[in-house]
Design an enzyme around this catalytic site. Structure first.
Site, PDB file in Angstrom:
ATOM      1  N   SER A 163       0.837  -1.204   0.000  1.00 20.13           N
ATOM      2  CA  SER A 163       0.000   0.000   0.000  1.00 20.13           C
ATOM      3  C   SER A 163       0.874   1.256   0.000  1.00 20.13           C
ATOM      4  O   SER A 163       0.721   2.135   0.832  1.00 20.13           O
ATOM      5  CB  SER A 163      -0.937   0.000   1.210  1.00 20.13           C
ATOM      6  OG  SER A 163      -0.217  -0.187   2.416  1.00 20.13           O
ATOM      7  N   ALA A 165       1.131   3.930  -1.914  1.00 22.66           N
ATOM      8  CA  ALA A 165       0.525   5.262  -2.063  1.00 22.66           C
ATOM      9  C   ALA A 165      -0.183   5.680  -0.790  1.00 22.66           C
ATOM     10  O   ALA A 165      -0.036   6.820  -0.320  1.00 22.66           O
ATOM     11  CB  ALA A 165      -0.452   5.267  -3.238  1.00 22.66           C
ATOM     12  N   TYR A 166      -0.973   4.784  -0.227  1.00 26.34           N
ATOM     13  CA  TYR A 166      -1.709   5.088   1.002  1.00 26.34           C
ATOM     14  C   TYR A 166      -0.736   5.384   2.139  1.00 26.34           C
ATOM     15  O   TYR A 166      -0.912   6.363   2.871  1.00 26.34           O
ATOM     16  CB  TYR A 166      -2.599   3.903   1.350  1.00 26.34           C
ATOM     17  CG  TYR A 166      -3.506   4.118   2.542  1.00 26.34           C
ATOM     18  CD1 TYR A 166      -4.578   4.999   2.488  1.00 26.34           C
ATOM     19  CD2 TYR A 166      -3.299   3.409   3.727  1.00 26.34           C
ATOM     20  CE1 TYR A 166      -5.414   5.186   3.575  1.00 26.34           C
ATOM     21  CE2 TYR A 166      -4.138   3.582   4.822  1.00 26.34           C
ATOM     22  CZ  TYR A 166      -5.186   4.465   4.738  1.00 26.34           C
ATOM     23  OH  TYR A 166      -6.016   4.653   5.817  1.00 26.34           O
ATOM     24  N   ASN A 167       0.302   4.564   2.275  1.00 29.19           N
ATOM     25  CA  ASN A 167       1.296   4.782   3.336  1.00 29.19           C
ATOM     26  C   ASN A 167       1.959   6.147   3.206  1.00 29.19           C
ATOM     27  O   ASN A 167       2.055   6.914   4.175  1.00 29.19           O
ATOM     28  CB  ASN A 167       2.384   3.706   3.275  1.00 29.19           C
ATOM     29  CG  ASN A 167       1.865   2.307   3.514  1.00 29.19           C
ATOM     30  OD1 ASN A 167       0.709   2.116   3.874  1.00 29.19           O
ATOM     31  ND2 ASN A 167       2.714   1.318   3.306  1.00 29.19           N
ATOM     32  N   LYS A 170      -0.531   9.124   3.823  1.00 27.82           N
ATOM     33  CA  LYS A 170      -0.890   9.327   5.230  1.00 27.82           C
ATOM     34  C   LYS A 170       0.277   9.911   6.025  1.00 27.82           C
ATOM     35  O   LYS A 170       0.067  10.730   6.936  1.00 27.82           O
ATOM     36  CB  LYS A 170      -1.376   8.015   5.851  1.00 27.82           C
ATOM     37  CG  LYS A 170      -2.737   7.567   5.331  1.00 27.82           C
ATOM     38  CD  LYS A 170      -3.797   8.641   5.557  1.00 27.82           C
ATOM     39  CE  LYS A 170      -5.179   8.218   5.154  1.00 27.82           C
ATOM     40  NZ  LYS A 170      -6.184   9.290   5.338  1.00 27.82           N
TER      41      LYS A 170
END
Length: 263
Positions: A163, A165-167, A170
């Site tokens: 993940s 992009a999400y990591n 955030k």
């Protein structure tokens, strides 16, 4: 008795469902007038119904946080409907790509990760939070007790595999929030981050909608459960929006039952 947020105005993005819904309802329960912002009128209406049942006041606003014009319009809606803005909750986050949206991150290694998914994740995450904060800034200054609550994730802290992009998005939000806390403290604006482990539709989709898989994931949490959108997600937001949290800024609050305890 009046609520502890009586007389304040809040925007909660992504509040048509999940933790955003819990926050919108609990802020309203404490007296805040809330703009329920989401992409779907149906989900907005459902949240507005819950706010009304809780005795609160809210209006709905269609908002795709990936569209700058929608962000500006949502801030203007708060000011026109309620006369100002005191609390901004940047909760919304899209997954997948613009042409093929998803309900949760699709785990893919960096070398095969879709560039379009990276772009949408950042556009609707840190970029949207940044643009909302800029649009809200003059109103938060005028408030004299501005509160910004942004959302990170323990996935970013831990570098969860698949993940990227999400990591990265955030963690970018946490950097943005610390910068705003430092720059805007002189205006009595606080900016904090919630890193949640709350049971939402996104979580259930990630575990395939299988209750046994969700329970197995919860077994890795010291308190052996995921948080509730109202009692856990909503109430920490009430605290951070209140005068009780006026001396807390630039912090990340792990609302996760002890899942992530690293410094």
């Amino acid at each position: 008795m009046t609520g502890i947020l009586e007389g304040r105005v809040a925007i909660v993005t992504g509040s048509g469902r999940g933790i955003g819904r819990g926050i919108a309802v609990e802020l309203a329960r404490e007296g805040a007038k809330v703009v329920v912002a989401s992409r779907s009128q149906g989900s907005i209406d459902d949240t507005l119904s819950l706010v009304a049942r809780a005795g609160g006041t809210a209006v709905g606003q269609i908002c795709d946080v990936g569209e700058h014009a929608d962000i500006v319009a949502t801030v203007e809606r708060a000011v026109s409907a309620f006369g100002g803005l005191d609390i901004l909750v940047n909760n919304a986050q899209a997954f997948g790509t613009k042409d093929a949206p998803d309900s949760s991150p699709v785990l893919t290694g960096i070398e095969k990760f879709r560039d379009a998914e990276w772009d949408l994740t950042f556009q609707t995450g840190p970029t949207a939070s940044y643009l909302f904060m800029k649009a809200a800034f003059p109103h938060l200054v005028a408030s004299g007790r501005g509160r910004i609550i942004n959302f990170g994730s323990y996935w970013g802290q831990a570098g969860n595999e698949g993940s990227v992009a999400y990591n990265a998005a955030k963690e970018a939000i946490r950097g943005l929030s610390r910068t705003a806390a430092r720059e805007w403290g002189k205006h009595a604006i606080t900016c904090n981050v919630i890193n949640p482990a709350i049971e939402t539709d996104a979580l259930r989709n990630h575990t395939g909608g299988d209750p046994a898989a969700t329970a197995a994931a919860a077994a890795g949490i010291p308190l052996r459960r995921f948080g509730d959108i109202f009692a856990d997600g909503g109430r920490i937001a009430v605290f951070l929006a209140s005068d009780d949290a006026s001396f807390l800024t630039g912090m990340t609050f792990q609302v996760d039952g002890g899942l992530f305890m690293y410094p």
